[in-house]
Structure formats: structure tokens, C-alpha cells
Design a protein around this motif. Structure first.
Motif, PDB file in Angstrom:
ATOM      1  N   GLU A 195      34.689  43.979  40.148  1.00 40.96           N
ATOM      2  CA  GLU A 195      35.813  44.892  40.294  1.00 40.96           C
ATOM      3  C   GLU A 195      35.323  46.259  39.834  1.00 40.96           C
ATOM      4  N   PRO A 236      40.559  42.002  30.923  1.00 47.52           N
ATOM      5  CA  PRO A 236      39.433  42.915  31.149  1.00 47.52           C
ATOM      6  C   PRO A 236      38.519  42.957  29.928  1.00 47.52           C
ATOM      7  N   ALA A 248      34.444  55.364  39.417  1.00 46.88           N
ATOM      8  CA  ALA A 248      34.727  53.979  39.029  1.00 46.88           C
ATOM      9  C   ALA A 248      33.411  53.240  38.812  1.00 46.88           C
ATOM     10  N   GLU A 299      39.312  53.938  34.871  1.00 47.31           N
ATOM     11  CA  GLU A 299      40.003  53.520  33.661  1.00 47.31           C
ATOM     12  C   GLU A 299      41.514  53.500  33.857  1.00 47.31           C
ATOM     13  N   ASP A 300      42.047  54.487  34.580  1.00 47.27           N
ATOM     14  CA  ASP A 300      43.487  54.523  34.813  1.00 47.27           C
ATOM     15  C   ASP A 300      43.887  53.728  36.050  1.00 47.27           C
ATOM     16  N   ARG A 301      42.907  53.044  36.657  1.00 45.10           N
ATOM     17  CA  ARG A 301      43.105  52.194  37.824  1.00 45.10           C
ATOM     18  C   ARG A 301      43.666  52.968  39.016  1.00 45.10           C
ATOM     19  N   SER A 302      43.395  54.261  39.058  1.00 42.24           N
ATOM     20  CA  SER A 302      43.768  55.046  40.232  1.00 42.24           C
ATOM     21  C   SER A 302      42.873  54.700  41.412  1.00 42.24           C
ATOM     22  N   VAL A 319      36.636  49.862  32.897  1.00 39.72           N
ATOM     23  CA  VAL A 319      36.789  48.414  32.881  1.00 39.72           C
ATOM     24  C   VAL A 319      35.865  47.773  33.893  1.00 39.72           C
ATOM     25  N   ALA A 357      36.424  49.826  39.036  1.00 39.04           N
ATOM     26  CA  ALA A 357      37.723  50.421  38.747  1.00 39.04           C
ATOM     27  C   ALA A 357      37.604  51.643  37.854  1.00 39.04           C
ATOM     28  N   VAL A 391      40.640  51.295  42.622  1.00 32.82           N
ATOM     29  CA  VAL A 391      40.260  49.906  42.362  1.00 32.82           C
ATOM     30  C   VAL A 391      39.652  49.331  43.633  1.00 32.82           C
ATOM     31  N   GLN A 441      41.544  48.352  47.019  1.00 32.50           N
ATOM     32  CA  GLN A 441      42.914  47.942  46.761  1.00 32.50           C
ATOM     33  C   GLN A 441      43.804  49.099  46.319  1.00 32.50           C
ATOM     34  N   ARG A 442      43.202  50.127  45.785  1.00 31.06           N
ATOM     35  CA  ARG A 442      43.981  51.278  45.331  1.00 31.06           C
ATOM     36  C   ARG A 442      43.092  52.514  45.350  1.00 31.06           C
TER      37      ARG A 442
END
Length: 230
Positions: A126, A61, A223, A130-133, A95, A128, A135, A152-153
Motif C-alpha cells: 500500500e 498500520p 506516497a 500520511e493524510d491518505r490523500s 504509512v 500511501a 492511496v 484508490q484515492r
């Protein structure tokens, strides 16, 4: 000598071409029709998709400069919005990673005749947290003017919606629409916006059902991701 039958060897090659987006539309449609009735072929395709997905494992990243997100904040919410909001502490380090979008885990999507990612996207992103909660992968099909979305998430909060925004250059953010409840979807990019995708930023905000009632973002930025030209 391989234990595979000649037909299965041919299917392995065909599945690879499909996973890479190399089949002409008519051959791709015929392949998808076979997927619906051939479990062994689905397994071969799933192996290809998984192997191709591993190619992204070593992509590191790249965090954009903090000033980028300061500008995003001001343009989404105006300079009068308080900079002390809790989300700002992490949004500065969000990211924006370049990803290769492949049909990972989309076997059921293909069988359901749901949206499929473009074989040769002009742009990818992508988006997203930061904590990828949250994505969301995005891939743009320049030929059809559509943006394939793969959440995806993460999901919207109960009674809320996720709205996607395009931030191009110094122009005001423009809504690309509310993300549907389905994880994968196609969004049509208005013709007037298609030339502005290169190097732009995509952001997702938390909004009321149906999206922002004002035409500008009203909720938290969840995000962010940079659009990259492949």
C-alpha cells in the motif's frame, strides 16, 4: 431449507472461488463472460468482494523507522537536496501498511475487460500519503511479471503526473513508469528488476507529464509503501 435455487447456490460458491483467485484461467474467463450479462451474478460477486475486503479492517498500520525515509530522500534526490522541504515533515511518518488486495469495487473493471488483480499475488504493497490523500494498492503477479495498480484515492495535480519508483536495498531508485490516468492499471516490471522486489520500497513522486526528464525524481515524494511478501 434455503430459499436459493440450486443454480444460485452453485453461483455463490463459484463467485467465492473467483473472488479468492481459485478458478483456473478458462473457468475464470467463463465466469467473467457471465458477469457481463447476469446482474444477479454481479451482485453475488460484489457481496463476496465486500466481505473479503472487511478482513483487512483490523490490520493496523505499521510506521517504518524515520531513518528509512531519510535514506529514501537522499537516494531519490541526492544529499544536496534541502531537508527542510515541507513534504519531509510528514514523509517521515508515512504509512507502509500490509494489505490483502481483493477485487473491491472492480465489478465494472471486470465487465470492461480492464486489468484485474492477481488471484495469488507474490507481493503486495500500500503506497500511501500520511493524510491518505493519495492511496495506491499494488499486487505483483510473479508468473506474468506484472504489477497491478489500484489508485484508490487521489490523482495527479493538473498538468502533472504520478511516477512510480522502486527502491531496492542500497541501489539507486529505478522508475517503474508513469501511472496512467485510469485508476486501475497493469505495469510490466522489467525482468532485471523482478528479483529485487522482495523487501523493497515503492514511492510515488510528482513529475511533469511523461515522467521525470532526468531519470531521477525531480518532484515531491507524495506516497511511500513497503513491498511485503505474502
Amino acid at each position: 431449507m434455503s430459499d436459493e435455487t440450486p443454480d444460485r447456490e452453485a453461483d455463490k460458491a463459484l463467485a467465492g472461488e473467483y473472488a479468492l483467485g481459485l478458478l483456473p484461467p478458462d473457468e475464470a474467463a467463463a465466469f467473467e463472460a457471465r458477469l457481463a450479462t447476469d446482474p444477479a451474478l454481479r451482485a453475488i460477486y460484489a457481496d463476496w468482494a465486500e466481505d473479503l475486503a472487511r478482513l483487512t479492517d483490523r490490520i493496523e498500520p505499521v510506521a517504518p523507522p524515520p531513518r528509512v525515509f531519510g535514506k529514501i530522500e537522499a537516494r531519490l534526490f541526492g544529499s544536496g537536496r534541502s531537508s527542510g522541504r515541507a513534504w519531509l515533515s510528514w514523509i517521515m511518518g508515512a504509512v507502509a501498511a500490509v494489505v490483502v488486495v481483493v477485487a473491491v469495487g472492480l465489478g465494472t473493471g471486470v465487465l470492461d475487460r480492464g486489468p484485474t488483480p492477481p488471484g495469488s499475488p507474490a507481493y503486495v504493497a500500500e503506497i500511501a500519503a500520511e493524510d491518505r490523500s493519495l492511496v495506491v494498492a499494488a499486487a505483483y503477479d510473479a508468473g506474468q511479471g506484472r504489477l497491478f495498480i489500484d489508485r484508490q484515492r487521489g490523482a495527479p495535480r493538473e498538468g502533472r503526473a504520478l511516477e512510480l519508483w522502486l527502491i531496492a536495498g542500497e541501489d539507486a531508485p529505478v522508475s517503474l513508469g508513469v501511472l496512467p490516468s485510469e485508476a486501475q492499471a497493469d505495469l510490466t516490471v522489467p525482468a532485471a528488476l523482478r528479483s529485487r522486489l522482495d523487501g523493497a520500497v515503492l514511492a510515488i513522486t510528482d513529475e511533469p507529464p511523461g515522467g521525470s526528464p532526468t531519470g531521477t525524481a525531480t518532484g515531491d515524494i507524495l506516497a511511500v509503501g513497503e513491498i511485503t511478501n505474502l
